[in-house]
Every structure is written in C-alpha cells, then in structure tokens.
Write a protein that holds these residues in place. Structure first.
Motif, mmCIF file in Angstrom:
data_model
loop_
_atom_site.group_PDB
_atom_site.id
_atom_site.type_symbol
_atom_site.label_atom_id
_atom_site.label_comp_id
_atom_site.label_asym_id
_atom_site.label_seq_id
_atom_site.Cartn_x
_atom_site.Cartn_y
_atom_site.Cartn_z
ATOM 1 N N MET A 1 31.353 8.981 -3.228
ATOM 2 C CA MET A 1 32.263 9.271 -4.371
ATOM 3 C C MET A 1 31.722 9.257 -5.801
ATOM 4 O O MET A 1 31.429 9.712 -6.551
ATOM 5 C CB MET A 1 33.343 8.428 -4.090
ATOM 6 N N ASN A 2 31.701 7.675 -6.223
ATOM 7 C CA ASN A 2 31.013 7.071 -7.281
ATOM 8 C C ASN A 2 29.911 7.800 -7.873
ATOM 9 O O ASN A 2 29.301 7.517 -8.497
ATOM 10 C CB ASN A 2 31.155 5.584 -6.619
ATOM 11 N N LYS A 3 28.687 7.858 -6.507
ATOM 12 C CA LYS A 3 27.610 8.739 -6.967
ATOM 13 C C LYS A 3 27.354 10.025 -7.516
ATOM 14 O O LYS A 3 27.273 10.266 -8.831
ATOM 15 C CB LYS A 3 26.342 8.785 -5.232
ATOM 16 N N TRP A 4 28.632 10.829 -6.718
ATOM 17 C CA TRP A 4 28.689 12.106 -7.149
ATOM 18 C C TRP A 4 29.271 11.745 -9.116
ATOM 19 O O TRP A 4 28.928 12.617 -9.207
ATOM 20 C CB TRP A 4 30.002 12.170 -6.097
ATOM 21 N N ARG A 5 30.089 10.685 -9.154
ATOM 22 C CA ARG A 5 30.765 10.780 -10.613
ATOM 23 C C ARG A 5 29.159 10.525 -10.889
ATOM 24 O O ARG A 5 28.996 11.067 -12.240
ATOM 25 C CB ARG A 5 31.629 9.496 -10.509
ATOM 26 N N LEU A 6 28.717 9.588 -11.321
ATOM 27 C CA LEU A 6 27.406 9.700 -11.695
ATOM 28 C C LEU A 6 26.197 10.597 -11.987
ATOM 29 O O LEU A 6 26.061 11.004 -12.955
ATOM 30 C CB LEU A 6 26.508 8.291 -11.185
ATOM 31 N N THR A 8 27.751 13.757 -11.815
ATOM 32 C CA THR A 8 28.487 14.425 -13.222
ATOM 33 C C THR A 8 27.990 13.964 -15.078
ATOM 34 O O THR A 8 28.260 15.286 -15.545
ATOM 35 C CB THR A 8 30.253 14.318 -12.975
ATOM 36 N N VAL A 9 28.256 13.190 -14.515
ATOM 37 C CA VAL A 9 28.543 12.663 -15.798
ATOM 38 C C VAL A 9 26.862 12.539 -16.916
ATOM 39 O O VAL A 9 27.195 12.931 -17.795
ATOM 40 C CB VAL A 9 28.477 10.836 -15.935
ATOM 41 N N MET A 11 24.569 15.003 -15.390
ATOM 42 C CA MET A 11 25.453 16.784 -15.583
ATOM 43 C C MET A 11 25.724 17.031 -16.751
ATOM 44 O O MET A 11 25.581 17.970 -17.853
ATOM 45 C CB MET A 11 25.710 17.363 -15.066
ATOM 46 N N CYS A 12 26.969 16.411 -17.300
ATOM 47 C CA CYS A 12 27.750 16.605 -18.773
ATOM 48 C C CYS A 12 26.394 16.078 -19.919
ATOM 49 O O CYS A 12 26.951 16.635 -20.942
ATOM 50 C CB CYS A 12 29.127 15.450 -18.516
ATOM 51 N N ALA A 15 24.332 18.569 -20.810
ATOM 52 C CA ALA A 15 25.439 19.982 -21.090
ATOM 53 C C ALA A 15 25.674 19.352 -22.186
ATOM 54 O O ALA A 15 25.857 20.468 -23.714
ATOM 55 C CB ALA A 15 26.808 19.982 -20.435
ATOM 56 N N ILE A 16 26.165 18.487 -22.941
ATOM 57 C CA ILE A 16 26.569 18.003 -24.388
ATOM 58 C C ILE A 16 24.911 18.635 -24.708
ATOM 59 O O ILE A 16 24.879 18.950 -26.491
ATOM 60 C CB ILE A 16 27.024 16.636 -24.337
ATOM 61 N N LEU A 17 23.893 17.570 -24.689
ATOM 62 C CA LEU A 17 22.653 18.083 -25.188
ATOM 63 C C LEU A 17 22.868 19.438 -25.521
ATOM 64 O O LEU A 17 22.672 19.956 -26.444
ATOM 65 C CB LEU A 17 21.891 17.664 -24.725
ATOM 66 N N TYR B 29 39.923 15.045 -16.108
ATOM 67 C CA TYR B 29 38.571 14.497 -15.669
ATOM 68 C C TYR B 29 39.297 14.188 -14.085
ATOM 69 O O TYR B 29 38.827 14.007 -13.056
ATOM 70 C CB TYR B 29 37.438 14.440 -16.746
ATOM 71 N N PHE B 37 34.925 22.018 -21.202
ATOM 72 C CA PHE B 37 33.925 22.143 -21.868
ATOM 73 C C PHE B 37 35.010 23.137 -23.155
ATOM 74 O O PHE B 37 34.796 23.152 -24.079
ATOM 75 C CB PHE B 37 32.983 22.821 -22.108
ATOM 76 N N ILE B 92 30.770 21.548 -10.391
ATOM 77 C CA ILE B 92 30.015 22.109 -11.383
ATOM 78 C C ILE B 92 30.203 23.256 -11.854
ATOM 79 O O ILE B 92 30.284 23.891 -12.564
ATOM 80 C CB ILE B 92 28.165 21.960 -11.377
ATOM 81 N N MET B 95 32.757 23.821 -13.740
ATOM 82 C CA MET B 95 33.043 22.775 -15.732
ATOM 83 C C MET B 95 32.033 24.203 -16.007
ATOM 84 O O MET B 95 32.470 24.685 -17.479
ATOM 85 C CB MET B 95 31.218 22.055 -14.821
ATOM 86 N N LEU B 222 32.101 18.160 -28.718
ATOM 87 C CA LEU B 222 31.099 17.367 -28.145
ATOM 88 C C LEU B 222 32.067 16.197 -28.415
ATOM 89 O O LEU B 222 30.803 14.830 -27.519
ATOM 90 C CB LEU B 222 30.720 17.543 -29.289
ATOM 91 N N PHE B 225 33.831 14.351 -25.682
ATOM 92 C CA PHE B 225 32.361 14.482 -24.101
ATOM 93 C C PHE B 225 32.083 13.110 -25.019
ATOM 94 O O PHE B 225 32.291 12.262 -23.799
ATOM 95 C CB PHE B 225 31.928 15.235 -24.339
ATOM 96 N N MET B 233 34.362 8.211 -17.625
ATOM 97 C CA MET B 233 35.223 9.522 -17.627
ATOM 98 C C MET B 233 35.983 9.375 -16.135
ATOM 99 O O MET B 233 36.800 8.483 -15.768
ATOM 100 C CB MET B 233 34.116 10.271 -16.449
ATOM 101 N N LEU B 274 24.289 6.148 -21.304
ATOM 102 C CA LEU B 274 24.689 6.465 -20.468
ATOM 103 C C LEU B 274 23.151 5.863 -19.378
ATOM 104 O O LEU B 274 24.028 6.533 -18.362
ATOM 105 C CB LEU B 274 23.968 7.616 -20.743
ATOM 106 N N GLU B 288 31.081 1.707 -2.909
ATOM 107 C CA GLU B 288 31.124 2.786 -3.368
ATOM 108 C C GLU B 288 32.651 3.178 -2.223
ATOM 109 O O GLU B 288 32.538 2.702 -1.149
ATOM 110 C CB GLU B 288 29.605 3.568 -1.700
#
Lengths: 394, 290
Positions: A1-6, A8-9, A11-12, A15-17, B29, B37, B92, B95, B222, B225, B233, B274, B288
């Motif tokens: 779960m946590n790994k997945w969250r990281l 997505t973060v 990815m975000c 995407a923000i960039l 979220y 977005f 994904i 999103m 933006l 986020f 998040m 990040l 975990e």
C-alpha cells in the motif's frame, strides 16, 4: 500500500511538471476555422492566408484581427476585387502556440498556395511563420506583433504597418520626459519576449534621457497574484510605474496596487487600448497614460468610415488597433497588387516597398527597406472611465 | 520592516487560499486514491457561478454559498460520468480521466462563456485595511476567515462525526472498512462532492480579487498539488500547513530573491521534498500494511 502511494506521488510529481510546462499554452478548441468568403473556382481568386489566435486567452484580440481582415476583403470584393479577381480569406487558428502556428502556415503555403499571408497575435509565432513564407517570397503582413526582430531578419517579403517595440518605447520615453514630471520609474514586466523586450528598450531609452529606473519586476502570463512584485516596488517609492505587459494581468496589477494603498502614476503600452482596462480594472485604471496606435476618434473621415462599416458588420465598435491594423494590412496588399499589375510575388514585393504615404485608417504609411513602416504612436489617458487621446502626432 | 511585514502578510493570505483548494484535493485523494487534476476547474465553476449570480442581482454572500452548491452538483455529475465507472480500475486511469475532465471543463467554459476575463463585484472590492502601512484588502481578509472556518470545520467533521470516521476508515483501508459495514461507495461519492464544493467556494471567494476566466483553475491545481505533496497526500492537517508554507515560500522568494524565479523556487522546494521525504513533511513513515 505504502509503496504504491509513493509511486503515485512520484507520478503526480511528473504530471505536475508536465502540466506546468503546458500551462502557458491555451488548450485547443478547433472551432472558427471556416473561411469567410465563398469558395468558387480557385484559379481566379487571390488567396490571403490569415493566422491568429482564435481560441484561448488571446482570442479576444485574434477575433478583432479576423474581423478587420474580413471587412477589408468584403469591401474590396464588393468593388470587383483586384485585377478582376476576388480575394478569398483563408482563416486559421494557431492557438498562440508556435508549433500549431507553423503547422497552419505550412498548410496555407503548400496546400492552399496562398498569395499573401497575414498574422499573428504573438511575435514569437510570427517570427517562425515568416521563416516559412519567406522561402517562397510570399508577401507577409504583420499588423499586430511588435517585436523588433520581425523586421530585422533580412526578409524582403515582410511588412509591418505598426510601430515596433523600440519605436513605441522611444516615443513613449520622449513623451514622458518632455511632458510629464516623473523621472523615477519602476517597471513591472511580463516574463516573455514581448514584456522583457519592451521593458529593456524603455529602460535604456529612459536612462539615456536622464531618468532613473529603480527596479524591474517580472510576472508570468496568466499569473493572478502580484502583491509580491508590488510590495517590492512600493518599497522603492517611484514616481510612477510602467506595466510592460497586457491588460488581462495588467488590470489585476492595477487593482491589487490599489488594495495595497499605492497611489502613483501608471504608464503602459498598446495593450491598454480600448474598453478592456476600464471594464477589468474599473476605478483602479483611472489616470493611466499609455501608448496607442489607433483610437476611434471623431472628426477624422477615414477613421469614421471604418468605424461605421465595422459597427454595421460586426455590431460593436473597434476600440483598439487590432482590427484597424489588419484592415490596413489587407488594403496595403491590394495596393501593392494594383501597382504591380500582377500576382507575381517578386513584383508585388517590389511594388510594396515603393509604397509611400499610403493613407490607412491608422495614418500615413511608407515601408522602409526592412519592411517596417514609419508610423507614429499616439498617447492616451484613461479619464473618468473613458479613453482620451492626449497626444496625437501630426 | 514594513516591507517584511507586508511580505509576511501577503504570504499568509496566499497560504490560506492554497490551503482551502488543497483541502478538497487531499480529501479526495485520501478516500478515492484519486489525484484529481480537475480540482482547479471547480474553482472556475464556483467563480463563474458567482459571476452570473451577482450579475443577476443576487447578493455576493449568497452567490458564494450557491457557488458551493453548483460546484457540488457538477462534481456529482463528473463523479458519475468520469470516475464512478473507473472505480475498479487502476488509479492511474482515474488520474488520466481527471486530466480529461479538466480539459473538457476548460474548453466547455471557453465555448459557453468566451475566454475573456470577467469581473465579479463584491461589497468589499476596492476596500483595504491599513495597519500602520501594511495594507490588506478586505476581500482577502474574508478569504482568510472563511478558509480558516472551513478548514477547521472539515477537521472537526473528520474527527468527531460518524461520517468523518467512515471517511477515515475508507481512506485507511477501503476493503476492511466495507467488511465492517462502512458504505465506502457512498462515502467516496460524498467526499468527492464535498472536496470539489470546497474548491468551488474558494473560486467564488477568489473571483473579486483575480477575475474569472476559463483557464483560471489550471495554476490553482498546480499549486494545490505542490501543497498536497508537501503536506502529505491525503493528510488534512498536512494540506493546511502545506498551504501556509507554500504561500510563505512564494511570497518571500518573490520579495527577497526574484519575482521572475518565484514559481521556479516553489517547484524546486517541491522536488527537494519529493526526493528527501516523498511521503510529505507532515506524514510519519508508516510500515507496510499487510
């Protein structure tokens, strides 16, 4: 779960960039691409390709350009066209996006085989587009974009019937130093080639003339918050502030400065023509002095005729130079073709270079060797919610 | 000194606004796992509904409240059309769907209302408080006050009501929550609507300060986020603190480094966070879950 969250973060973040890069570009709309006049037999037509932003933030100005061009084309066609041929205007939306602009210009040149090109709203788009039209020597008119470099690229087929940034800044500086008491100014500039170019020209002319620029602050297109820039400028206590940008952001600058208790003389450029600053900034715009290329004043027959024809056709008054300049550009091309008595690009270009003192709606126009017209700018002031011309060159 | 204080005030005000938009984003979220977005577009919807209502003669405060409702109703439609059908699929995809919603809403607004900026008049427009040379516009004070109230209310709602506890359960582990009888589907619906409606209010409040136009939401999304990633998040108090931090960084970067690099500095801070603490500065690292 946590790994997945990281994940997505992450990815975000990406995407923000990507989004922040896309942010400046207006999203496509794809409408408004119809051509204005009827398309009958293609051989007997003179095709003028028109490229401007017709969707997104600047569409308001692009639409006015389009209207100006349509009006001129209709008038010429009603009188029987040029050399017995009707003009067909082929309208393309470039979304103020350089790659889109190149794409539609390329299409106009190779598929539509245009005889002349008119565009665009943005200097950067115009620069890349005239690179394409110049390969075939197609007479290209730049009625609105004012970056100096457009007529400094050694193209022999590019004509601009409006004063460029340098000319505008020089005339503005001369006016301020001569007629206004303010010698210590600050600049708040749009962070683009337009805003930066204008502010650099203004700064160098103003300092050469004996004035002082205390600081230059920048903002991005689409920015809404100007308190930081204004707080910095306020600390320098200038006599006046120059907005080197357009009205959408400029109006917010004025409003937020008023909220910060700033009372100062505001100066700006052609972007503040028309009714938009009064509508968007209200009282905060009162007293501002700006350069102006065209105002629908009464008493000038050429201007009155144009304004009335425009009003009859489109319902509203042309209140800024966008439509008038594009109207003049179409007529200047017609004048060139009439003089050359042929559609041959080279001969039309020669004829255009020899035009002197053509009386357009925006005044007398002669093209220099580089294609830049020798035109003057006016000065206007916003007084009690209306634009008033305070200086008009003879 | 006055300049420093003014910069501080500017940053705090901006922070309050960012917190409000980020609050909606982080709620959504947390429960749906959706990085929405299209969040900023709901501010645009709130802004435009305030514009049309004020034009029709509705008083501004009422227009703000209706802006909340309009954003909520459109949020419901968007959820039904764009997110509900994807509830079983990869996050994904959701999103990407939200990116589509964002583009769709911007273009629809351009088509319906034209791309031109519109002015919304509030009774506080043009009025400022002068505190010994530090100026703050009354509309901005209103934004801060309402933002504070809404953040607090949301916080209390999550901590002290049955709905709030269900939201927390659904956000921690939707499957187990379902097994314990928490109606997660309904909870996710309601959270989405609440989340976008909060942003709708932000839009209606912003309108008199920033004007309204179709693309106004993009930069808000933006910034929201950045705030949410910074605060963690799905972390509500993180969003509130993150908003204030981003507001202050932006204001001081502009005031003391360069206004030309303001946004670049904010995004640099985001990258650093990040890299060093990707779970957000306010979220403790969790083990975990099995």
């Amino acid at each position: 779960m946590n790994k997945w969250r990281l994940k997505t973060v992450g990815m975000c973040g990406t995407a923000i960039l990507v989004l922040s890069l896309l942010n400046a570009c207006a999203p496509p709309k794809g409408a408004d691409q119809a051509s204005s006049s009827k398309s009958s037999g293609s051989k007997e037509e003179i095709k003028i390709g028109f490229v401007s932003q017709l969707s997104g933030g600047g569409a308001l100005y692009g639409k006015q350009m389009e209207n100006g061009a349509k009006l001129a084309v209709d008038e010429i066609n009603k009188k029987g066209g040029i050399l017995g041929k009707k003009i067909k205007l082929i309208i393309q939306d470039d979304q103020a996006n350089p790659s889109e602009s190149v794409k539609v210009t390329q299409r106009l040149v190779t598929e539509d085989r245009i005889n002349a090109w008119i565009g665009t709203l943005k200097s950067s788009d115009t620069l890349t587009d005239i690179g394409i039209t110049s390969k075939q020597d197609i007479p290209s008119f730049v009625p609105v974009a004012v970056a100096n470099s457009i007529t400094e690229s050694d193209y022999t087929n590019v004509y601009r019937n409006v004063a460029n940034n340098s000319m505008q800044a020089k005339m503005f500086v001369d006016y301020i130093l001569k007629k206004q008491p303010h010698k210590k100014l600050a600049i708040i500039a749009e962070n683009t080639d337009y805003g930066r170019g204008l502010s650099e020209d203004f700064k160098s002319f103003f300092e050469k003339g004996g004035g002082e620029i205390v600081n230059v602050e920048y903002y991005n297109v689409g920015q809404k918050e100007f308190n930081d820039q204004l707080t910095k400028i306020k600390g320098e206590k200038p006599d006046g502030i120059v907005i080197s940008g357009l009205v959408a952001e400029g109006a917010l600058v004025l409003k937020q400065a008023q909220d910060l208790g700033m009372k100062t003389q505001w100066y700006s450029f052609g972007g503040f023509s028309g009714a938009a600053p009064i509508k968007l900034a209200g009282k905060a715009a009162d007293g501002m002095i700006h350069t102006e290329y065209f105002t629908p004043i009464k008493g000038d027959k050429k201007i009155e005729t144009f304004v009335n024809a425009y009003k009859t056709k489109f319902g509203d008054k042309p209140d800024a130079y966008y439509s008038a300049a594009t109207y003049d550009a179409v007529n200047l091309y017609a004048e060139g073709v009439k003089k050359a008595k042929t559609l041959d690009n080279k001969k039309v270009n020669d004829a255009l270079h020899s035009i002197s003192n053509y009386q357009g709606v925006m005044g007398s126009i002669s093209f220099q060797e580089d294609g830049q017209a020798t035109t003057k700018v006016w000065m206007a002031q916003i007084k009690d919610g209306a634009q008033t011309v305070i200086f008009r060159p003879e | 000194m006055v300049e420093f204080a003014q910069t501080l005030v500017n940053g705090l005000v901006l922070g309050a606004l960012y917190s409000l938009v980020a609050l909606g984003l982080t709620l959504i979220y947390g429960v749906m796992g959706l990085a929405n977005f299209a969040q900023g577009e709901f501010a645009m919807i709130g802004g435009f509904s305030a514009f049309f209502l004020v034009q029709e003669g509705v008083s501004y405060p009422l227009a703000v409240v209706i802006g909340f409702a309009v954003a909520g109703i459109i949020g419901l439609l968007v959820h039904l059309l764009a997110f509900y059908p994807l509830r079983q699929s990869n996050h994904i995809n959701m999103m990407l769907s939200s990116l589509g919603v964002s583009l769709f809403l911007v273009n629809l607004a351009q088509y319906l209302f034209s791309p031109n900026p519109q002015v919304v008049k509030s009774p506080l427009s043009g009025e400022s408080f002068n505190l010994g040379g530090i100026f703050i516009s009354q509309q901005r004070v209103l934004i801060v006050v309402i933002s504070f109230i809404l953040c607090l209310a949301t916080f209390l709602l999550l901590k002290h009501t049955k709905f709030g506890r269900s939201v927390q359960a659904a956000s921690l582990d939707p499957d187990t929550a379902t097994l314990y009888g928490v109606p997660t589907k309904r909870i996710s619906f309601m959270t989405f609507i609440l989340g976008v409606a909060l942003t709708g209010i932000a839009g209606a409040l912003l309108a008199p300060v920033y004007n309204v136009y179709p693309t106004m939401g993009i930069s808000l999304t933006l910034k929201a986020f950045v705030v949410v990633v910074l605060g963690g998040m799905g972390n509500v108090s993180g969003a509130i603190a993150g908003g204030v931090i981003v507001g202050l960084i932006e204001s001081f970067a502009g005031g003391y480094i360069s206004t030309g690099f303001q946004d670049a500095i904010v995004f640099t801070v985001l990258f650093v966070v990040l890299i060093l603490k990707p779970q957000g500065i306010l979220t403790k690292v969790q083990g975990e879950k099995v």
